[in-house]
Design a protein around this motif. Structure first.
Motif, PDB file in Angstrom:
ATOM      1  N   PHE A  21       0.774  -1.215   0.036  1.00 14.78           N
ATOM      2  CA  PHE A  21      -0.076   0.041   0.145  1.00 14.78           C
ATOM      3  C   PHE A  21       0.834   1.393  -0.076  1.00 14.78           C
ATOM      4  CE2 PHE A  21      -2.863  -3.281   1.790  1.00 14.78           C
ATOM      5  CZ  PHE A  21      -4.163  -2.779   0.983  1.00 14.78           C
ATOM      6  N   SER A  22       2.060   1.169   0.484  1.00 15.88           N
ATOM      7  CA  SER A  22       2.851   2.347   0.590  1.00 15.88           C
ATOM      8  C   SER A  22       2.922   2.988  -0.836  1.00 15.88           C
ATOM      9  CB  SER A  22       4.332   2.118   1.450  1.00 15.88           C
ATOM     10  OG  SER A  22       5.047   1.098   0.576  1.00 15.88           O
ATOM     11  N   ASP A  23       3.092   2.141  -1.737  1.00 15.37           N
ATOM     12  CA  ASP A  23       3.648   2.649  -3.026  1.00 15.37           C
ATOM     13  C   ASP A  23       2.426   1.930  -4.141  1.00 15.37           C
ATOM     14  OD1 ASP A  23       4.646   0.270  -3.316  1.00 15.37           O
ATOM     15  OD2 ASP A  23       6.578   1.120  -4.009  1.00 15.37           O
ATOM     16  N   TRP A  24       1.527   1.220  -3.722  1.00 13.15           N
ATOM     17  CA  TRP A  24       0.835   0.523  -4.652  1.00 13.15           C
ATOM     18  C   TRP A  24       1.270  -0.300  -5.745  1.00 13.15           C
ATOM     19  CZ3 TRP A  24      -4.647   0.351  -4.152  1.00 13.15           C
ATOM     20  CH2 TRP A  24      -5.155   1.050  -2.948  1.00 13.15           C
ATOM     21  N   HIS A  25       2.324  -0.961  -5.018  1.00 14.91           N
ATOM     22  CA  HIS A  25       3.414  -1.783  -5.979  1.00 14.91           C
ATOM     23  C   HIS A  25       2.807  -3.504  -5.580  1.00 14.91           C
ATOM     24  CE1 HIS A  25       6.996  -3.672  -7.582  1.00 14.91           C
ATOM     25  NE2 HIS A  25       7.034  -4.419  -6.564  1.00 14.91           N
ATOM     26  N   LEU A  26       2.653  -4.075  -6.720  1.00 16.59           N
ATOM     27  CA  LEU A  26       2.243  -5.554  -6.735  1.00 16.59           C
ATOM     28  C   LEU A  26       3.506  -6.066  -6.743  1.00 16.59           C
ATOM     29  CD1 LEU A  26      -0.700  -5.688  -9.275  1.00 16.59           C
ATOM     30  CD2 LEU A  26      -0.829  -5.980  -6.729  1.00 16.59           C
ATOM     31  N   GLU A  27       3.694  -6.923  -5.552  1.00 16.68           N
ATOM     32  CA  GLU A  27       4.825  -8.001  -5.596  1.00 16.68           C
ATOM     33  C   GLU A  27       4.497  -9.295  -6.023  1.00 16.68           C
ATOM     34  OE1 GLU A  27       7.685  -9.211  -1.980  1.00 16.68           O
ATOM     35  OE2 GLU A  27       6.355  -7.735  -1.434  1.00 16.68           O
ATOM     36  N   VAL A  28       5.377  -9.853  -6.574  1.00 13.61           N
ATOM     37  CA  VAL A  28       5.027 -11.448  -7.026  1.00 13.61           C
ATOM     38  C   VAL A  28       6.023 -11.967  -6.083  1.00 13.61           C
ATOM     39  CG1 VAL A  28       5.590 -13.050  -8.724  1.00 13.61           C
ATOM     40  CG2 VAL A  28       4.908 -10.677  -9.558  1.00 13.61           C
ATOM     41  N   ILE A  29       5.301 -13.012  -5.522  1.00 12.80           N
ATOM     42  CA  ILE A  29       5.775 -13.995  -4.551  1.00 12.80           C
ATOM     43  C   ILE A  29       6.061 -15.376  -5.154  1.00 12.80           C
ATOM     44  CG2 ILE A  29       5.687 -14.988  -2.198  1.00 12.80           C
ATOM     45  CD1 ILE A  29       3.967 -12.417  -1.468  1.00 12.80           C
ATOM     46  N   GLY A  30       7.122 -15.702  -5.133  1.00 13.21           N
ATOM     47  CA  GLY A  30       7.478 -17.026  -5.743  1.00 13.21           C
ATOM     48  C   GLY A  30       8.680 -16.979  -6.652  1.00 13.21           C
ATOM     49  N   GLY A  31       9.287 -18.163  -7.286  1.00 14.04           N
ATOM     50  CA  GLY A  31      10.292 -17.855  -7.994  1.00 14.04           C
ATOM     51  C   GLY A  31      10.478 -18.520  -9.259  1.00 14.04           C
ATOM     52  N   GLY A  32      11.358 -18.685  -9.970  1.00 17.28           N
ATOM     53  CA  GLY A  32      11.562 -19.367 -11.212  1.00 17.28           C
ATOM     54  C   GLY A  32      11.147 -18.274 -12.312  1.00 17.28           C
ATOM     55  N   ASP A  33      11.244 -18.836 -13.563  1.00 15.13           N
ATOM     56  CA  ASP A  33      10.998 -18.229 -14.896  1.00 15.13           C
ATOM     57  C   ASP A  33       9.830 -17.501 -14.852  1.00 15.13           C
ATOM     58  OD1 ASP A  33      13.702 -18.643 -15.664  1.00 15.13           O
ATOM     59  OD2 ASP A  33      13.168 -20.529 -16.863  1.00 15.13           O
ATOM     60  N   ALA A  34       8.626 -18.094 -14.380  1.00 13.86           N
ATOM     61  CA  ALA A  34       7.389 -17.712 -14.452  1.00 13.86           C
ATOM     62  C   ALA A  34       7.297 -16.353 -13.440  1.00 13.86           C
ATOM     63  CB  ALA A  34       6.242 -18.731 -13.886  1.00 13.86           C
ATOM     64  N   ALA A  35       7.863 -16.439 -12.537  1.00 14.80           N
ATOM     65  CA  ALA A  35       8.062 -15.218 -11.472  1.00 14.80           C
ATOM     66  C   ALA A  35       8.635 -13.852 -12.181  1.00 14.80           C
ATOM     67  CB  ALA A  35       8.771 -15.565 -10.258  1.00 14.80           C
ATOM     68  N   GLU A  36       9.769 -14.276 -12.976  1.00 21.05           N
ATOM     69  CA  GLU A  36      10.522 -13.341 -13.570  1.00 21.05           C
ATOM     70  C   GLU A  36       9.510 -12.439 -14.639  1.00 21.05           C
ATOM     71  OE1 GLU A  36      13.091 -11.906 -12.589  1.00 21.05           O
ATOM     72  OE2 GLU A  36      13.111 -12.883 -10.888  1.00 21.05           O
ATOM     73  N   SER A  37       8.823 -13.557 -15.207  1.00 21.13           N
ATOM     74  CA  SER A  37       8.149 -13.124 -16.698  1.00 21.13           C
ATOM     75  C   SER A  37       6.813 -12.171 -16.017  1.00 21.13           C
ATOM     76  CB  SER A  37       7.363 -14.494 -17.313  1.00 21.13           C
ATOM     77  OG  SER A  37       6.639 -13.940 -18.299  1.00 21.13           O
ATOM     78  N   ALA A  38       6.408 -12.674 -14.685  1.00 18.05           N
ATOM     79  CA  ALA A  38       5.124 -11.769 -14.267  1.00 18.05           C
ATOM     80  C   ALA A  38       5.687 -10.607 -13.883  1.00 18.05           C
ATOM     81  CB  ALA A  38       4.877 -12.562 -13.102  1.00 18.05           C
ATOM     82  N   LYS A  39       6.982 -10.459 -13.303  1.00 17.18           N
ATOM     83  CA  LYS A  39       7.321  -9.155 -12.784  1.00 17.18           C
ATOM     84  C   LYS A  39       7.609  -8.205 -13.884  1.00 17.18           C
ATOM     85  CE  LYS A  39       9.649 -11.255  -8.895  1.00 17.18           C
ATOM     86  NZ  LYS A  39      10.957 -11.405  -8.012  1.00 17.18           N
ATOM     87  N   ARG A  40       8.014  -8.867 -15.059  1.00 13.45           N
ATOM     88  CA  ARG A  40       8.293  -8.032 -16.156  1.00 13.45           C
ATOM     89  C   ARG A  40       6.966  -7.572 -16.991  1.00 13.45           C
ATOM     90  NH1 ARG A  40      12.205 -11.653 -17.396  1.00 13.45           N
ATOM     91  NH2 ARG A  40      10.874 -12.940 -18.892  1.00 13.45           N
ATOM     92  N   ALA A  41       5.924  -8.234 -16.917  1.00 12.49           N
ATOM     93  CA  ALA A  41       4.592  -7.876 -17.391  1.00 12.49           C
ATOM     94  C   ALA A  41       3.872  -6.844 -16.441  1.00 12.49           C
ATOM     95  CB  ALA A  41       3.610  -9.299 -17.562  1.00 12.49           C
ATOM     96  N   LEU A  42       4.258  -6.992 -15.071  1.00 17.91           N
ATOM     97  CA  LEU A  42       3.618  -5.932 -14.364  1.00 17.91           C
ATOM     98  C   LEU A  42       4.332  -4.542 -14.265  1.00 17.91           C
ATOM     99  CD1 LEU A  42       3.063  -8.168 -10.956  1.00 17.91           C
ATOM    100  CD2 LEU A  42       1.173  -7.036 -12.635  1.00 17.91           C
ATOM    101  N   GLN A  43       5.668  -4.896 -14.466  1.00 22.89           N
ATOM    102  CA  GLN A  43       6.552  -3.543 -14.759  1.00 22.89           C
ATOM    103  C   GLN A  43       6.335  -2.890 -16.021  1.00 22.89           C
ATOM    104  OE1 GLN A  43      10.672  -4.338 -14.911  1.00 22.89           O
ATOM    105  NE2 GLN A  43      11.464  -2.256 -14.651  1.00 22.89           N
ATOM    106  N   ASN A  44       5.876  -3.661 -16.966  1.00 23.46           N
ATOM    107  CA  ASN A  44       5.607  -2.704 -18.476  1.00 23.46           C
ATOM    108  C   ASN A  44       4.180  -2.572 -18.672  1.00 23.46           C
ATOM    109  OD1 ASN A  44       8.456  -3.349 -19.216  1.00 23.46           O
ATOM    110  ND2 ASN A  44       8.156  -5.235 -19.759  1.00 23.46           N
ATOM    111  N   SER A  45       3.459  -2.823 -17.698  1.00 21.51           N
ATOM    112  CA  SER A  45       2.110  -2.340 -17.914  1.00 21.51           C
ATOM    113  C   SER A  45       1.210  -1.793 -16.635  1.00 21.51           C
ATOM    114  CB  SER A  45       1.115  -3.616 -18.490  1.00 21.51           C
ATOM    115  OG  SER A  45      -0.026  -3.086 -18.497  1.00 21.51           O
ATOM    116  N   PRO A  46       1.178  -0.647 -16.395  1.00 21.73           N
ATOM    117  CA  PRO A  46       0.660   0.172 -15.327  1.00 21.73           C
ATOM    118  C   PRO A  46      -0.876  -0.112 -15.500  1.00 21.73           C
ATOM    119  CG  PRO A  46       1.374   1.830 -16.579  1.00 21.73           C
ATOM    120  CD  PRO A  46       1.810   0.396 -17.111  1.00 21.73           C
TER     121      PRO A  46
END
Length: 95
Positions: A21-46
């Motif tokens: 809530f401090s910065d309305w950031h969505l954190e991906v919890i988990g690991g592996g390639d799927a987590a990295e892909s999810a993080k990139r998708a979130l970073q690239n699309s507000p």
């Protein structure tokens, strides 16, 4: 990508999302390639992040209350007063 498809792919990859809530950031919890892909998708699309936050608000009263408050403020100022616009404004630190 829709919020539903994103959440489905997270579930398949055993990933969880957490809203900071401090910065309305969505954190991906988990690991592996799927987590990295999810993080990139979130970073690239507000827009995707905003849709996900609105989806999360359907089952989290605190998120819903905060979005409704921001939406009401925006509507009172003549801006779009829907939950998506409120979430996007919180993410982008806009009004």
């Amino acid at each position: 990508m829709t919020a539903e498809k994103f959440l489905e792919s997270c579930k398949t990859a055993n990933l969880k999302l957490k809203l900071k809530f401090s910065d309305w950031h969505l954190e991906v919890i988990g690991g592996g390639d799927a987590a990295e892909s999810a993080k990139r998708a979130l970073q690239n699309s507000p827009e995707l992040r905003a849709r996900l936050i609105v989806k999360m608000s359907e089952s989290d009263r605190l998120i819903k209350d905060l979005l409704e408050e921001r939406a009401a403020i925006r509507a009172a100022d003549g801006l779009p007063g829907d939950l998506y616009s409120a979430a996007l404004a919180n993410i982008t630190h806009g009004y």
